[in-house]
Design a protein around this motif. Structure first.
Motif, short mmCIF file in Angstrom:
data_model
loop_
_atom_site.label_atom_id
_atom_site.label_comp_id
_atom_site.label_asym_id
_atom_site.label_seq_id
_atom_site.Cartn_x
_atom_site.Cartn_y
_atom_site.Cartn_z
N THR A 140 43.82 46.38 39.90
CA THR A 140 42.37 46.29 39.74
C THR A 140 42.02 44.88 39.25
O THR A 140 42.53 44.43 38.21
CB THR A 140 41.86 47.32 38.71
OG1 THR A 140 42.18 48.63 39.18
CG2 THR A 140 40.36 47.21 38.52
N VAL A 141 41.15 44.17 39.98
CA VAL A 141 40.77 42.81 39.59
C VAL A 141 39.41 42.76 38.90
O VAL A 141 39.06 41.77 38.27
CB VAL A 141 40.75 41.87 40.81
CG1 VAL A 141 42.12 41.74 41.42
CG2 VAL A 141 39.74 42.34 41.86
N TRP A 142 38.64 43.85 39.01
CA TRP A 142 37.32 43.90 38.37
C TRP A 142 36.93 45.36 38.19
O TRP A 142 37.24 46.20 39.04
CB TRP A 142 36.29 43.18 39.23
CG TRP A 142 34.91 43.07 38.61
CD1 TRP A 142 34.45 42.07 37.81
CD2 TRP A 142 33.81 43.98 38.78
NE1 TRP A 142 33.14 42.31 37.46
CE2 TRP A 142 32.72 43.47 38.04
CE3 TRP A 142 33.65 45.18 39.48
CZ2 TRP A 142 31.49 44.11 37.98
CZ3 TRP A 142 32.43 45.84 39.42
CH2 TRP A 142 31.36 45.29 38.68
N LYS A 143 36.28 45.63 37.07
CA LYS A 143 35.86 46.99 36.79
C LYS A 143 34.47 46.96 36.19
O LYS A 143 34.20 46.20 35.26
CB LYS A 143 36.85 47.66 35.83
CG LYS A 143 36.59 49.13 35.54
CD LYS A 143 37.68 49.68 34.64
CE LYS A 143 37.45 51.15 34.33
NZ LYS A 143 38.51 51.70 33.45
N GLU A 160 33.80 32.07 26.55
CA GLU A 160 34.17 33.48 26.54
C GLU A 160 32.95 34.36 26.28
O GLU A 160 32.80 35.41 26.91
CB GLU A 160 35.24 33.73 25.47
CG GLU A 160 35.86 35.11 25.51
CD GLU A 160 36.58 35.41 26.81
OE1 GLU A 160 36.56 36.59 27.24
OE2 GLU A 160 37.13 34.47 27.43
N GLN A 161 32.07 33.94 25.37
CA GLN A 161 30.87 34.70 25.07
C GLN A 161 29.94 34.75 26.27
O GLN A 161 29.37 35.79 26.61
CB GLN A 161 30.15 34.08 23.87
CG GLN A 161 28.87 34.79 23.45
CD GLN A 161 29.10 36.24 23.03
OE1 GLN A 161 30.17 36.58 22.51
NE2 GLN A 161 28.13 37.10 23.27
N LEU A 162 29.79 33.59 26.94
CA LEU A 162 28.95 33.52 28.13
C LEU A 162 29.48 34.42 29.24
O LEU A 162 28.73 35.14 29.90
CB LEU A 162 28.86 32.07 28.62
CG LEU A 162 27.90 31.77 29.76
CD1 LEU A 162 26.48 32.07 29.35
CD2 LEU A 162 28.03 30.31 30.18
N LYS A 163 30.80 34.41 29.41
CA LYS A 163 31.45 35.24 30.41
C LYS A 163 31.24 36.72 30.11
O LYS A 163 30.93 37.52 30.99
CB LYS A 163 32.95 34.92 30.45
CG LYS A 163 33.76 35.79 31.39
CD LYS A 163 35.24 35.46 31.26
CE LYS A 163 36.09 36.40 32.08
NZ LYS A 163 37.53 36.15 31.90
N LYS A 164 31.38 37.08 28.82
CA LYS A 164 31.23 38.48 28.41
C LYS A 164 29.81 38.97 28.64
O LYS A 164 29.58 40.08 29.12
CB LYS A 164 31.61 38.63 26.94
CG LYS A 164 31.63 40.07 26.45
CD LYS A 164 32.07 40.15 25.00
CE LYS A 164 32.07 41.60 24.53
NZ LYS A 164 32.45 41.70 23.10
N GLN A 193 27.64 37.98 30.83
CA GLN A 193 27.35 38.15 32.26
C GLN A 193 28.10 39.34 32.85
O GLN A 193 27.56 40.08 33.67
CB GLN A 193 27.71 36.86 33.02
CG GLN A 193 26.87 35.65 32.64
CD GLN A 193 25.40 35.85 32.91
OE1 GLN A 193 25.02 36.41 33.94
NE2 GLN A 193 24.56 35.40 32.00
N GLU A 194 29.36 39.52 32.44
CA GLU A 194 30.17 40.59 33.01
C GLU A 194 29.69 41.97 32.59
O GLU A 194 29.93 42.96 33.26
CB GLU A 194 31.64 40.39 32.63
CG GLU A 194 32.32 39.25 33.38
CD GLU A 194 33.79 39.15 33.08
OE1 GLU A 194 34.22 39.65 32.01
OE2 GLU A 194 34.53 38.56 33.89
N ILE A 223 33.01 37.20 38.82
CA ILE A 223 34.44 37.43 38.99
C ILE A 223 35.17 36.17 38.55
O ILE A 223 34.90 35.08 39.04
CB ILE A 223 34.81 37.74 40.46
CG1 ILE A 223 34.10 39.01 40.94
CG2 ILE A 223 36.33 37.92 40.60
CD1 ILE A 223 34.40 39.37 42.38
N ARG A 224 36.08 36.34 37.58
CA ARG A 224 36.87 35.22 37.06
C ARG A 224 35.97 34.05 36.64
O ARG A 224 36.15 32.92 37.08
CB ARG A 224 37.91 34.76 38.08
CG ARG A 224 38.95 35.84 38.41
CD ARG A 224 40.09 35.28 39.25
NE ARG A 224 41.07 36.31 39.55
CZ ARG A 224 41.07 37.03 40.67
NH1 ARG A 224 40.14 36.82 41.57
NH2 ARG A 224 41.99 37.95 40.88
N SER A 225 35.01 34.35 35.79
CA SER A 225 34.12 33.35 35.17
C SER A 225 33.23 32.61 36.17
O SER A 225 32.72 31.54 35.86
CB SER A 225 34.96 32.32 34.38
OG SER A 225 35.75 32.96 33.41
#
Length: 276
Positions: free
Chosen positions: A3-6, A80-84, A86-87, A143-145
């Motif tokens: 799994t690459v994304w959930k 990391e915060q920005l990525k979190k 958005q995800e 996906i992947r930042s």
């Protein structure tokens, strides 16, 4: 399948928990680079040309170069915060379009989409709606930042998500040099070309196409391996440490000093006798 994304994807008020799995794989044959002299694999080190030293991963930071040799350093925590942030957003299908309206140049990578726990019914609903309408969904996903534009469409028994380039990521064909202009095509030549196209026209069957270069390369590798035309990397010789070198130098100095001491004592005795 890994799994690459959930996360979840929605259209209207329908929310579907899903998982993405990479749909394709790169089967290129990876060749290592060896030192011709001793057949030892070549290594690549991250070095700082200013400090002239190897840099460890924990000593590397990310930065944006806004002008020549001028950077804005981005903290890992901020990224990391920005990525979190958005995800954590649910992926929403924002438009429905026809597949033929998208030029293939936009397509990037394919992912199989599978329903997560409790999402089977909503997944099946979206699949049937797309199938009946003949449309595909347009969505955005991280996906992947990296934020990606993506399409969701029916693929055989399931759904597939394919990331596509944003318009500003596709270069203009007008910038391609030496494109022919105003070429006059003779009708006889065109008719012959069309006849050739007609003769080669068939139904697309992906199973009939193979990577002949990869097959030939593997055959060559097996042939050389069977014929014992192989090489073995030279074992790395351990280097003597600076501590060992220092101890050797100190010991040599001590040994040299010991040899000199008797001679020095003898000269002192002779001098004493003369004074007496």
């Amino acid at each position: 399948m890994h799994t690459v994304w959930k996360g979840s994807i929605s259209f209207g008020l329908v929310n579907i928990p899903v998982k993405l799995h990479t749909a394709t794989e790169n089967k290129d044959i990876k060749l290592r680079q060896l030192h011709k002299k001793c057949h030892t694999p070549i290594t690549y080190q991250k070095r700082c040309p200013d400090c002239e030293e190897e840099v460890a991963q924990e000593d590397i930071v990310k930065a944006y170069e806004y002008a020549k040799n001028k950077f804005v350093v981005l903290d890992a925590e901020d990224l990391e915060q920005l990525k979190k942030e958005q995800e954590e957003k649910a992926v929403e299908i924002i438009d429905f379009v026809k597949l033929e309206e998208i030029d293939p140049i936009y397509f990037e990578k394919s992912y199989f989409m599978a329903p997560d726990a409790g999402g089977a019914k909503a997944y099946s609903l979206l699949k049937e709606a797309l199938n009946e309408s003949g449309k595909i969904g347009i969505a955005k996903i991280i996906i992947r930042s990296k934020e990606q534009l993506a399409v969701v469409r029916v693929y055989k028994e399931g759904l597939i998500m394919e990331t596509i380039h944003f318009p500003d990521e596709v270069r203009k064909i007008e910038d391609v040099p030496n494109l022919p202009e105003g070429q006059k095509i003779v009708k006889k030549e065109l008719d012959t070309a069309l006849l050739l196209v007609e003769q080669l026209t068939t139904t697309f069957d992906p199973e009939k196409y193979h990577d002949e270069y990869r097959t030939a390369l593997m055959d060559l590798i097996e042939e050389k391996k069977t014929g014992k035309k192989t090489v073995t990397a030279t074992d790395k010789k351990p280097k003597e440490s600076n501590v060992t070198d220092l101890m050797s130098a100190l010991q040599a100095s001590i040994d040299k000093t010991k040899k000199k001491k008797p001679a020095a004592k003898k000269r002192t005795t002779a001098k004493a006798k003369k004074n007496a």
